[in-house]
Design a protein around this motif. Sequence first.
Motif, PDB file in Angstrom:
ATOM      1  N   THR A 125      37.908  44.912  48.779  1.00  0.00           N
ATOM      2  CA  THR A 125      38.756  44.539  47.780  1.00  0.00           C
ATOM      3  C   THR A 125      37.125  43.732  46.678  1.00  0.00           C
ATOM      4  O   THR A 125      36.896  43.347  46.726  1.00  0.00           O
ATOM      5  N   ALA A 126      38.115  44.093  45.655  1.00  0.00           N
ATOM      6  CA  ALA A 126      37.304  43.427  44.097  1.00  0.00           C
ATOM      7  C   ALA A 126      38.403  42.142  44.497  1.00  0.00           C
ATOM      8  O   ALA A 126      39.699  42.756  43.621  1.00  0.00           O
ATOM      9  N   CYS A 127      37.876  41.018  43.836  1.00  0.00           N
ATOM     10  CA  CYS A 127      38.878  39.731  43.247  1.00  0.00           C
ATOM     11  C   CYS A 127      38.442  39.339  42.357  1.00  0.00           C
ATOM     12  O   CYS A 127      37.186  39.444  41.685  1.00  0.00           O
ATOM     13  N   ALA A 128      39.539  39.107  41.308  1.00  0.00           N
ATOM     14  CA  ALA A 128      39.425  38.454  40.022  1.00  0.00           C
ATOM     15  C   ALA A 128      39.321  36.765  40.268  1.00  0.00           C
ATOM     16  O   ALA A 128      40.340  36.146  40.130  1.00  0.00           O
ATOM     17  N   HIS A 129      38.232  36.095  39.557  1.00  0.00           N
ATOM     18  CA  HIS A 129      38.618  34.845  39.183  1.00  0.00           C
ATOM     19  C   HIS A 129      39.178  34.372  38.428  1.00  0.00           C
ATOM     20  O   HIS A 129      38.661  34.801  37.139  1.00  0.00           O
ATOM     21  N   TRP A 130      40.097  33.092  38.356  1.00  0.00           N
ATOM     22  CA  TRP A 130      40.830  33.033  37.375  1.00  0.00           C
ATOM     23  C   TRP A 130      41.334  31.587  38.003  1.00  0.00           C
ATOM     24  O   TRP A 130      41.982  31.968  38.821  1.00  0.00           O
ATOM     25  N   ASN A 131      41.833  30.404  37.017  1.00  0.00           N
ATOM     26  CA  ASN A 131      42.291  29.769  37.427  1.00  0.00           C
ATOM     27  C   ASN A 131      41.848  28.623  38.826  1.00  0.00           C
ATOM     28  O   ASN A 131      42.541  27.961  39.632  1.00  0.00           O
ATOM     29  N   GLY A 132      40.627  28.976  38.608  1.00  0.00           N
ATOM     30  CA  GLY A 132      40.023  28.342  39.597  1.00  0.00           C
ATOM     31  C   GLY A 132      39.681  28.608  41.124  1.00  0.00           C
ATOM     32  O   GLY A 132      39.968  28.475  42.950  1.00  0.00           O
ATOM     33  N   ASP A 133      41.166  30.139  41.308  1.00  0.00           N
ATOM     34  CA  ASP A 133      41.293  30.704  42.423  1.00  0.00           C
ATOM     35  C   ASP A 133      40.008  31.785  41.988  1.00  0.00           C
ATOM     36  O   ASP A 133      40.408  32.686  41.386  1.00  0.00           O
ATOM     37  N   CYS A 134      39.223  31.499  43.363  1.00  0.00           N
ATOM     38  CA  CYS A 134      38.154  33.344  43.383  1.00  0.00           C
ATOM     39  C   CYS A 134      38.702  34.774  43.139  1.00  0.00           C
ATOM     40  O   CYS A 134      38.142  35.186  43.488  1.00  0.00           O
ATOM     41  N   CYS A 135      39.946  34.553  44.117  1.00  0.00           N
ATOM     42  CA  CYS A 135      40.904  35.425  44.582  1.00  0.00           C
ATOM     43  C   CYS A 135      42.211  35.611  43.687  1.00  0.00           C
ATOM     44  O   CYS A 135      42.923  35.727  45.168  1.00  0.00           O
ATOM     45  N   LEU A 136      42.270  35.474  42.892  1.00  0.00           N
ATOM     46  CA  LEU A 136      43.664  34.708  42.199  1.00  0.00           C
ATOM     47  C   LEU A 136      44.370  36.339  41.880  1.00  0.00           C
ATOM     48  O   LEU A 136      45.872  37.087  42.587  1.00  0.00           O
TER      49      LEU A 136
END
Length: 940
Positions: free
Chosen positions: A545-556
């Motif tokens: 799984t590739a996770c995207a970091h946004w809005n303080g969530d490392c896996c939003l």
Amino acid sequence: MDNLKLIFLLLCCGGSFCTTTMNTRIFSMESESNSCISQTESSSLTYLVDTTGSMSEDLSQLKLVNGWLLDSVSARFPCGVRQYTMVEFNDPTTGPVQITSSKAEFGEFFNNLTVHGGGDCPELAITGLKMALEASPAKSFILVLTDASAKDYNDESLKNDVLSLIAQKESQIFFLITGLCSDVNDPQFLVYREIAFQSFGHVFQVSLSELGKVFHYLDFTLSRPVNSSTQLFSGEYNGGQHSDSFAVHYNLTELIVTMDGLINFIKFYRPQGVPINSKIIVSEIWGSMHRINNPVIGNWNFNVSGHGAFSVRVEGFKATNISAAGNCSECHPDAICEERSDVRQCSCKDGFVGDGFSCSDIDECAYSWSNNCSSTDICLNTFGSYTCDCRNGYIKSFRNICIDVDECVNSSLNRCDVFATCSNHVGGYSCTCRLGYYGDGFACKFDECTTNVCGEGMECIKHHESYECSDPCFNYTLLNEPWRSATSSVGSICDIDKFGWHRFTGSGGIRMPEFCVPQERCGTNAPLWLNGTHPLPSEGIVNYTACAHWNGDCCLWSSFVQIKACPGGYHVYKLNGTPYCSLAYCTDPSSIIDTCKCAADEECVLTNGTYSCYCRDRHEILDLEDLDVELTCSTLEMKASFPTCQLKNLNFNIKSVHLSDVNCVGFKDGNNTGLISALSPLGDGKCGTQLHNNGTHAIYSNTLYMLLETDQIIIRTHDVQINFSCAYPLNIKLSLEPSLRPILSSANIYIGGTGQFKAEMALYHDHNYLLPYTGTEVTLSTSSTLYVEVRLQGAGTSQYALVMKNCYATPTRNDDDPVKYHIIKERCPNRQDTTIKVPENGVSTRGRFSVQMFKFVGNYDLVYLHCEINICDTRRRSCKPSCSGVRSRMAVNDDGKVVLDLGPIRRSDYLILSSSTDGVYSSWPLVTSLILCCVRILNM
């Protein structure tokens, strides 16, 4: 001509009310019913509309309902003429006022309405109402549509002006409230009830879907000449049972009773106390409307019961000569002829609309408020009525209610292929091809790619009627943009179009980062990083799984990727775009530095913009016996490694290194570019590996081949062969079960028909997880660290991830012992114990954790470990727990669950076990010496 229209307007309006503010616009007053010989004035209609920003949906629904209303009124009263007025109110402005007698032009008023402004909830409703009363003729119906309370409710002078205009104009005010700023007891809302009471109007608290039902009242009242109705009774109540009466002094056509509020029941009694059943026109939670035909003259009574504030209004309608007939034969066939006083009147039957001389069928299905069909019904119009039938996927129950049909209980009810699985949904079903087949579920064909036809590490590409095998290590697209580096912070790149196999190269890095990358990096807004550790070459193609970091969530957001470690030390990635823009796949700049960690006999040199390791000029090696050979025997593979520069110094062609199977070639080791390594998987026949059973050990052997570099045309020396082997205790999973059970735990797992898997839990010496403990039990000091690995075994497990759900320790073998110490709970580590580390969970077929050895308080010297594990399908969901900050709330449906037990582990304050030798380990320490002595060089 314009002056004549204005004079006509002033006469119809009744004088001074037409002198309005400067923003008043007067439109044409000519009637649209040109076929009428004479026309009759009817009650005028005024809309006071809230146009603040929250009213967009309300205005769309109002336009739809108004179109239905005016069409129905025109059909019932074709020769009526009335004024239509539109008044807007906002905050802080009110107006404009627009006036017309044309239905079409009135419709344009709706088309030109736009919402804007607002912000705070209460609006200038009372100021707008004053403007509407001033612009409307006497005896008008004024409809106020808003979703807010009155901001100007406490302006007593303004309110007195409104009440004075109501008394003067005798207009009725109806409030259609679709929202509130606070509650019904707030003075900002109660002012609506006060005004409605004074005007013989009503306050309807309705949802948008109910707006049309309220308008049924106007359909009856607007379809008559002005002054054809009389107000008989108006009562306000506050809960409980009440009795009241009203008088009918002369002949009336009908009574219309309108109620608002929570009313339990109402019952009417004719003079002399005779009960009568009223016809319900509308019945909703906010109130109802009833109709009583041909009421007799005299004193009428009624009983009513309700909750909270509620009201009752009774209005009587006079018999008119609009539909009067000299003879009943003049009535339309779909009308009835009624004798009312000295007048014969034609009235269209229920289900028809018109003036009695002309009646047409009402399409009750055209609007939701014209029928009582439920959401699971389909409305079917019939001549003079309608029926409700069940939609597809539903069937009538014995209670005449549409209930869902389970199409999957019988193959005759669905069109799924025989190789598909049927899934029932409310109102329908879906078909999904079973594992091993492809298609849309209604037609499924055999998919060879699900049978591992291409072998480990190869991708099977399915075509319509065929397939092909491809090695992604040699079929990829290069991505070499330097902005992909986790240290770059420029741009808003989007990788939504990146699909298929790719390889990262260039100065930005050659591998994806295995850590959460800060926002606004990698040339994008939300950087994508790898949630896990990169696979080894022996693992083949692995799901991640590739996770995207946004809005303080490392896996939003996340994206499914596949990765393969290739010969040569690089990785290739099968990307599946991104969920949104702007998201992009990152590279770890430190991965370039890693590639230039050279061996002692190498140096790092920049060539064509890329750093690489090259052999130094001088090497101290003269013969094959001087080769520094490393042999690693692990649980899955054998690896033989040789220093690159030593091979070159002996004139070996490093590109020619291969095993018995020529397709299994040597590669530059990713952990040390100064080494050439060859991997031989443990498996008879894999890469030419041969398995020999000597009765006590399983011995895996293979041969490594290398060619000499030469500039001669012919040579008489054979290529160099190096035989190597690793020995393992025979059938350790079975033969050592009694003695090793405390150290090695295993269990069989069945998942949905894909076969039998085996899960194992073992205790290892150190963080490399290569050397397991053996024996009947393990004795460790409390300063030692427990390294535990849980692994899923079996063919076809690549699509699954192993999730350690709950791992805990007990002082006894009983996993239900009330004395428990949680190491992992609900997929996340115990944050109170800083010695607990979980480097891997839910990302591959293995899970790992470590914890410092401890002792239970009390008379306990033993520790038993228990792990409840789940098998998670990575094709259906992201399996890695999110444990940042709070306990994981990942909603995962467990595909398989099993509990593994390990122990006992005995506590000792003086014994610490460990083993490590230059990073080279044997899988099983019982045969370490045997493995390392089995390297021979032949055919020199």
